[in-house]
Scaffold this motif. Structure first.
Motif, short mmCIF file in Angstrom:
data_model
loop_
_atom_site.label_atom_id
_atom_site.label_comp_id
_atom_site.label_asym_id
_atom_site.label_seq_id
_atom_site.Cartn_x
_atom_site.Cartn_y
_atom_site.Cartn_z
N SER A 148 0.83 -1.21 0.00
CA SER A 148 0.00 0.00 0.00
C SER A 148 0.86 1.25 0.00
O SER A 148 0.63 2.20 -0.76
N ARG A 149 1.87 1.25 0.85
CA ARG A 149 2.79 2.39 0.95
C ARG A 149 3.51 2.65 -0.36
O ARG A 149 3.57 3.79 -0.84
N GLU A 150 4.03 1.60 -0.97
CA GLU A 150 4.83 1.77 -2.18
C GLU A 150 3.98 2.19 -3.38
O GLU A 150 4.40 2.99 -4.21
N HIS A 151 2.76 1.67 -3.46
CA HIS A 151 1.91 2.07 -4.59
C HIS A 151 1.31 3.46 -4.37
O HIS A 151 0.97 4.14 -5.35
N HIS A 152 1.19 3.87 -3.13
CA HIS A 152 0.82 5.27 -2.89
C HIS A 152 1.89 6.18 -3.50
O HIS A 152 1.56 7.17 -4.17
N CYS A 153 3.15 5.83 -3.29
CA CYS A 153 4.24 6.62 -3.89
C CYS A 153 4.21 6.55 -5.41
O CYS A 153 4.38 7.57 -6.08
N PHE A 154 3.98 5.36 -5.94
CA PHE A 154 3.88 5.20 -7.39
C PHE A 154 2.77 6.09 -7.96
O PHE A 154 2.94 6.77 -8.97
N ASN A 155 1.63 6.09 -7.27
CA ASN A 155 0.50 6.89 -7.75
C ASN A 155 0.78 8.39 -7.66
O ASN A 155 0.30 9.17 -8.50
N GLU A 156 1.54 8.79 -6.66
CA GLU A 156 1.95 10.20 -6.58
C GLU A 156 2.83 10.57 -7.77
O GLU A 156 2.74 11.67 -8.31
N HIS A 157 3.68 9.64 -8.19
CA HIS A 157 4.52 9.89 -9.37
C HIS A 157 3.67 9.97 -10.64
O HIS A 157 4.00 10.70 -11.57
N LEU A 158 2.57 9.21 -10.68
CA LEU A 158 1.65 9.33 -11.81
C LEU A 158 1.09 10.75 -11.89
O LEU A 158 0.97 11.33 -12.97
N LYS A 159 0.75 11.29 -10.73
CA LYS A 159 0.25 12.67 -10.71
C LYS A 159 1.32 13.65 -11.18
O LYS A 159 1.01 14.65 -11.86
N ASP A 160 2.58 13.36 -10.85
CA ASP A 160 3.68 14.21 -11.32
C ASP A 160 3.82 14.16 -12.84
O ASP A 160 4.39 15.08 -13.43
N CYS A 161 3.31 13.08 -13.44
CA CYS A 161 3.31 12.95 -14.90
C CYS A 161 2.05 13.57 -15.51
O CYS A 161 1.74 13.34 -16.68
N ASP A 162 1.33 14.35 -14.69
CA ASP A 162 0.11 15.05 -15.13
C ASP A 162 -1.06 14.12 -15.43
O ASP A 162 -1.94 14.46 -16.23
#
Length: 317
Positions: A100-114
């Motif tokens: 859960s923690r790691e995919h939260h970070c992954f999803n935040e990076h998705l947001k950084d990709c707009d």
């Protein structure tokens, strides 16, 4: 989906309820790995393939909230199971919390990709809140069904290198690690279900889990398709191109849906257990792929014991 069980089949279901089919030598090992630094360098991080990238991205959005729901579901039964299974549930909780923690970070990076993942998050929140409103047994069987879907997708991702071919290395390592642990703990929710329903009529057990799986698998396919199409739209692909491209990806090209159909249908067999397919070699295969690349990132501390938020496991004692 499937034929109603015969008398012999229901006997096999009852037999399965009275003993776990999980390999006796299986050790569920939480690996407290940190992929937060692994920023997504390009939107189409799976070898430039927009459909494969959107497929994995849409899956990732479901994990932070979904994994926390699985934790809560099994926590309700941890004091009702034998010591060995209790230890497996604790290891399951640790693994899922880290996922859960790691995919939260992954999803935040998705947001950084707009990417705007609001619609996808709303969909998973709606589904999870609906299931949380059900009885604890319904929550457990829903967890068991989704864990089976996740495990067969994990086996497909590891077993078929085409899925992550030419993917960005950091993201590939994240998915191989996650997939290996999904396989490793794939029998925990099922064994919990077998134990707490051991006094149920076996025909009732078969009907409950089969009817839940029919509903959940259809909902999973519908919602993931909706999420993938939304991400493709934001990536400039919409209309017939998106629909035909996605259908080709899911069913004919890399075909993660078509290739997992047979193990999905196996769930409906009376007497089924996830470890009827012993895919432990895939765990070792995934480890050999990602371990060398991430050894410097392995946390020296033991796996977390509590998660109140994304970073903290709720106590299970």
């Amino acid at each position: 989906m499937g034929i109603a069980p015969t008398i012999a089949d229901t006997a096999s279901e009852l037999s399965a309820q009275n003993k776990s089919a999980t390999p006796a030598d299986l050790h569920i090992q939480p690996r407290n790995l940190n992929f937060a630094r692994a920023e997504i360098d390009r939107r189409r991080w799976v070898g430039g393939d927009p459909f494969a990238s959107a497929f994995f991205n849409a899956l990732s959005v479901t994990f932070p909230e979904g994994e926390l729901f699985f934790i809560d579901s099994l926590k309700k039964f941890i004091k009702r199971v034998p010591p060995k299974l209790r230890g497996e549930i604790r290891a399951f909780i640790q693994q899922e919390a880290i996922h859960s923690r790691e995919h939260h970070c992954f999803n935040e990076h998705l947001k950084d990709c707009d990417f705007d993942i609001t619609l996808l998050e709303q969909d998973i929140d709606r589904v999870v809140q609906t299931i949380r409103g059900m009885s604890e047994y319904d929550q457990l069987v829903a967890t068991m069904c989704i864990e089976h879907i996740t495990a067969i997708l994990a086996a497909e991702v590891i077993g078929n290198p085409a899925h992550l071919e030419n993917a960005d290395e950091d993201q590939r390592n994240l998915w191989l690690w996650h997939a290996s642990e999904e396989i490793e703990h794939k029998g925990v929710a099922y064994d919990t279900w077998l134990h707490v329903t051991k006094d149920w009529n076996p025909l009732k057990c078969w009907f409950v889990r089969s009817s839940f799986m029919a509903r959940i698998s259809l909902g999973f396919a519908k919602n993931r398709t909706r999420g993938i199409l939304e991400l493709l739209r934001q990536d400039g692909i919409s209309g017939p191109r998106a629909w035909f491209g996605l259908a080709h990806h899911l069913l004919f090209g890399k075909a993660p849906f078509r290739r997992t159909l047979r193990p999905l249908l196996a769930f409906f067999k009376p007497g089924f257990h996830p470890w009827d397919i012993d895919d432990r070699p895939l765990i070792k295969l995934a480890e050999s792929e990602y371990e060398a690349a991430i050894m410097d990132d392995v946390a020296s501390a033991a796996p977390p014991e509590d998660l109140d938020s994304i970073d903290q496991l709720q106590k299970v004692a």
